[in-house]
Design a protein around this motif. Sequence first.
Motif, short mmCIF file in Angstrom:
data_model
loop_
_atom_site.label_atom_id
_atom_site.label_comp_id
_atom_site.label_asym_id
_atom_site.label_seq_id
_atom_site.Cartn_x
_atom_site.Cartn_y
_atom_site.Cartn_z
N ARG A 1 28.16 -24.42 -11.30
CA ARG A 1 27.44 -23.63 -12.31
C ARG A 1 28.19 -23.77 -13.63
O ARG A 1 29.41 -23.57 -13.66
CB ARG A 1 27.39 -22.14 -11.93
CG ARG A 1 26.57 -21.90 -10.68
CD ARG A 1 26.47 -20.44 -10.34
NE ARG A 1 25.87 -20.31 -9.01
CZ ARG A 1 25.66 -19.16 -8.38
NH1 ARG A 1 26.00 -18.03 -8.97
NH2 ARG A 1 25.12 -19.14 -7.19
N GLU B 1 29.19 -22.14 -15.97
CA GLU B 1 29.45 -20.76 -16.42
C GLU B 1 29.91 -20.78 -17.88
O GLU B 1 30.69 -21.65 -18.28
CB GLU B 1 30.57 -20.13 -15.57
CG GLU B 1 30.25 -20.02 -14.08
CD GLU B 1 29.42 -18.79 -13.74
OE1 GLU B 1 29.06 -18.05 -14.65
OE2 GLU B 1 29.12 -18.62 -12.54
N PHE C 1 38.39 -17.07 -9.96
CA PHE C 1 37.28 -16.17 -9.59
C PHE C 1 35.93 -16.68 -10.11
O PHE C 1 34.95 -16.73 -9.38
CB PHE C 1 37.54 -14.75 -10.12
CG PHE C 1 36.41 -13.81 -9.78
CD1 PHE C 1 36.38 -13.18 -8.55
CD2 PHE C 1 35.38 -13.59 -10.68
CE1 PHE C 1 35.32 -12.35 -8.22
CE2 PHE C 1 34.32 -12.75 -10.35
CZ PHE C 1 34.29 -12.13 -9.12
N ARG C 2 35.88 -17.02 -11.37
CA ARG C 2 34.64 -17.57 -11.92
C ARG C 2 34.91 -18.99 -12.39
O ARG C 2 35.48 -19.22 -13.45
CB ARG C 2 34.12 -16.70 -13.07
CG ARG C 2 32.75 -17.14 -13.57
CD ARG C 2 32.17 -16.19 -14.59
NE ARG C 2 32.00 -14.84 -14.06
CZ ARG C 2 31.05 -14.48 -13.19
NH1 ARG C 2 30.17 -15.37 -12.77
NH2 ARG C 2 30.97 -13.24 -12.77
N SER C 3 34.54 -19.95 -11.55
CA SER C 3 34.79 -21.35 -11.87
C SER C 3 33.46 -22.05 -12.08
O SER C 3 32.40 -21.50 -11.80
CB SER C 3 35.51 -22.04 -10.72
OG SER C 3 36.50 -21.24 -10.17
N GLN D 1 30.78 -22.46 -1.45
CA GLN D 1 30.12 -21.30 -0.85
C GLN D 1 30.06 -21.44 0.66
O GLN D 1 30.05 -22.56 1.20
CB GLN D 1 28.67 -21.21 -1.37
CG GLN D 1 28.58 -20.86 -2.84
CD GLN D 1 27.14 -20.70 -3.28
OE1 GLN D 1 26.31 -21.55 -3.01
NE2 GLN D 1 26.84 -19.63 -3.98
N GLU E 1 32.71 -9.07 -7.29
CA GLU E 1 31.93 -9.54 -6.12
C GLU E 1 32.59 -10.67 -5.33
O GLU E 1 32.99 -11.68 -5.88
CB GLU E 1 30.54 -10.00 -6.60
CG GLU E 1 29.68 -10.56 -5.48
CD GLU E 1 28.30 -11.02 -5.92
OE1 GLU E 1 27.74 -10.42 -6.87
OE2 GLU E 1 27.79 -11.98 -5.32
N LEU E 2 32.63 -10.45 -4.01
CA LEU E 2 33.10 -11.48 -3.08
C LEU E 2 31.92 -12.18 -2.42
O LEU E 2 31.93 -13.37 -2.18
CB LEU E 2 33.85 -10.81 -1.92
CG LEU E 2 35.32 -10.60 -1.91
CD1 LEU E 2 35.73 -10.12 -0.54
CD2 LEU E 2 36.07 -11.88 -2.27
N SER F 1 25.90 -14.51 1.62
CA SER F 1 26.39 -15.65 0.83
C SER F 1 27.77 -15.32 0.24
O SER F 1 27.90 -14.45 -0.61
CB SER F 1 25.39 -15.91 -0.29
OG SER F 1 25.94 -16.78 -1.24
N GLY G 1 31.74 -16.59 -1.25
CA GLY G 1 32.43 -17.62 -2.01
C GLY G 1 33.77 -17.95 -1.35
O GLY G 1 34.54 -17.06 -1.03
N ARG H 1 36.58 -17.33 -4.06
CA ARG H 1 36.82 -15.90 -4.31
C ARG H 1 37.51 -15.25 -3.11
O ARG H 1 38.38 -14.40 -3.27
CB ARG H 1 35.51 -15.18 -4.61
CG ARG H 1 35.02 -15.53 -6.01
CD ARG H 1 33.83 -14.69 -6.40
NE ARG H 1 33.31 -15.17 -7.68
CZ ARG H 1 32.24 -14.68 -8.27
NH1 ARG H 1 31.55 -13.70 -7.69
NH2 ARG H 1 31.84 -15.16 -9.42
P1 ATP Z 1 28.31 -13.36 -10.28
O1 ATP Z 1 27.40 -12.17 -10.54
O2 ATP Z 1 29.74 -12.99 -10.07
O3 ATP Z 1 28.09 -14.50 -11.23
P2 ATP Z 1 26.34 -14.14 -8.42
O4 ATP Z 1 25.76 -12.83 -8.02
O5 ATP Z 1 25.64 -14.99 -9.41
O6 ATP Z 1 27.87 -13.93 -8.86
P3 ATP Z 1 25.54 -15.47 -6.07
O7 ATP Z 1 24.52 -16.30 -6.75
O8 ATP Z 1 25.10 -14.32 -5.24
O9 ATP Z 1 26.63 -15.00 -7.14
O10 ATP Z 1 26.48 -16.44 -5.21
C1 ATP Z 1 27.01 -16.08 -3.96
C2 ATP Z 1 28.52 -16.14 -3.96
O11 ATP Z 1 28.99 -17.37 -4.51
C3 ATP Z 1 29.18 -15.07 -4.81
O12 ATP Z 1 29.28 -13.85 -4.11
C4 ATP Z 1 30.53 -15.68 -5.08
O13 ATP Z 1 31.42 -15.43 -4.00
C5 ATP Z 1 30.23 -17.16 -5.16
N1 ATP Z 1 30.16 -17.56 -6.58
C6 ATP Z 1 29.11 -17.48 -7.40
N2 ATP Z 1 29.40 -17.93 -8.62
C7 ATP Z 1 30.69 -18.31 -8.58
C8 ATP Z 1 31.60 -18.88 -9.54
N3 ATP Z 1 31.21 -19.16 -10.77
N4 ATP Z 1 32.87 -19.14 -9.16
C9 ATP Z 1 33.27 -18.87 -7.90
N5 ATP Z 1 32.47 -18.35 -6.95
C10 ATP Z 1 31.19 -18.08 -7.27
#
Ligand code: ATP
Length: 444
Positions: free
Chosen positions: A176, A178, A186-188, A193, A260-261, A302, A304, A307
């Motif tokens: 993604r 981001e 944490f946010r990469s 997944q 969120e995990l 789902s 991560g 995370r």
């Molecule tokens: P966030 O709100 O933190 O961006 P999300 O609700 O978009 O997360 P989901 O689409 O539900 O995340 O993705 C499922 C899981 O994938 C998340 O709970 C997380 O553990 C992991 N995940 C999502 N985006 C990332 C990210 N950018 N970096 C690391 N792990 C991620």
Amino acid sequence: MEKIVSLCKRRGFVFQSSEIYGGLNGFWDYGPMGVELKRNLKDYWWRRMVHERDDMVGMDGSIIMNRAVWRASGHEETFSDPMVDCKTCKSRHRADQLPRKDDVPYCPNCGGRDLTEPRAFNLMFKSHAGPLETDENLVYLRPETAQAMFVQFKNILETSRKKLPFGIAQIGKAFRNEINPRNYTFRSREFEQMEVEYFCRAEDGLALTDYWLEERLKFYEDIGIPRAKIRINDIPDGERAFYSKKTYDLEYEFPFGVSELEGIAYRTDYDLSKHMQHSGKPLEYFDEEKKEKFVPHVVEPSAGVDRTTLALLCEAFDEEEVTDEKGQKEVRTVLRFHPRMAPVKCGVFPLLKNKPALVEKARAIAVALRPHMMTFYDEAGAIGRRYRRQDEIGTPFCVTVDFDTIGENGPEKHDTVTLRNRDSMQQERIPVSELRARLEAAVF
Ligand code: ATP
């Protein structure tokens, strides 16, 4: 958090990607210890979700899929965050995360208030399949692993002959773009997944969502993350995705805040219906007994990988004051991983490295343990230092071969070793013949 980041670098858990070229924002490499930790997590998830159940099968889908998949899933149109650009310093930020002063948003980079209107920014990385960079060849790196499980639903149903309810599990990379990668890993922008799509009848969807919540909490407990550290966020009406009838976010108390995990979402029949509509292919389930044909509903836990790995590191990190053999106080840094997650399960040391009989015996023990568990042989430095080095990477057990082991102090202790426990620092003597079973019981 700085202490954890610095330990992770120093002991080979996590490095910045492309570090010698200044790194790349949002991308990370796992070093020798990190890769073991992450692997233990993924292997244990797979064991619990797939091998130990008879209602679950696995798959491994491709990262790049037909663009039509992302049109059908809605990602092409809607997988975006509303963004604003700062006209002063040209930086870009998520509109919903802007700091405010007197209720007026400002740029977190330069403080400027001259911001554009929010605009959608698609988070999917683009590439082209084939030599021509045309719109026809446009492809995306998957932003989640889930879609492969929906589009292969029929093939898997037919080849595995499963009956509802049953699930498909997958672990893999997702990407993604981001806007603000932050909080370490944490946010990469590239991450992994571990996802399950659990297919069921509509009437069972809500109860199964609660069932999976409980299963997942048990899982976290069994890898060393206690329930008390996880906050269950029952997402209220109006804040869930429009197709979801129930969503729980599992959040962990990271040092930088509760975040969120994992998400557990009851997605109804939205995904399969969309793919049926767009592909024109039937994705229904036929219930032989009831002679009914319908589109299954789905519950999706789902999680991560990165995370959870970060949560394992945060949960394990500890510093305590101890007194060494000479009566001096020192700070012991220790990662108190659950033994089944620990990168190295056992350290094996000869008491002295210049005594061939000790070295030979210790090496033989290490060689015998290696096919069964990650074992680390170390002969360098004082024994206390060797224990500390293992404490820092979270090794739950260390074995020392001394003169008793090789029979120099009489027959009673011949072929016994000291087994030192990381957490209690207590040592006990056990026969070499019992070592493997003892360790395996703890790290399984
Ligand atoms: P966030 O709100 O933190 O961006 P999300 O609700 O978009 O997360 P989901 O689409 O539900 O995340 O993705 C499922 C899981 O994938 C998340 O709970 C997380 O553990 C992991 N995940 C999502 N985006 C990332 C990210 N950018 N970096 C690391 N792990 C991620």
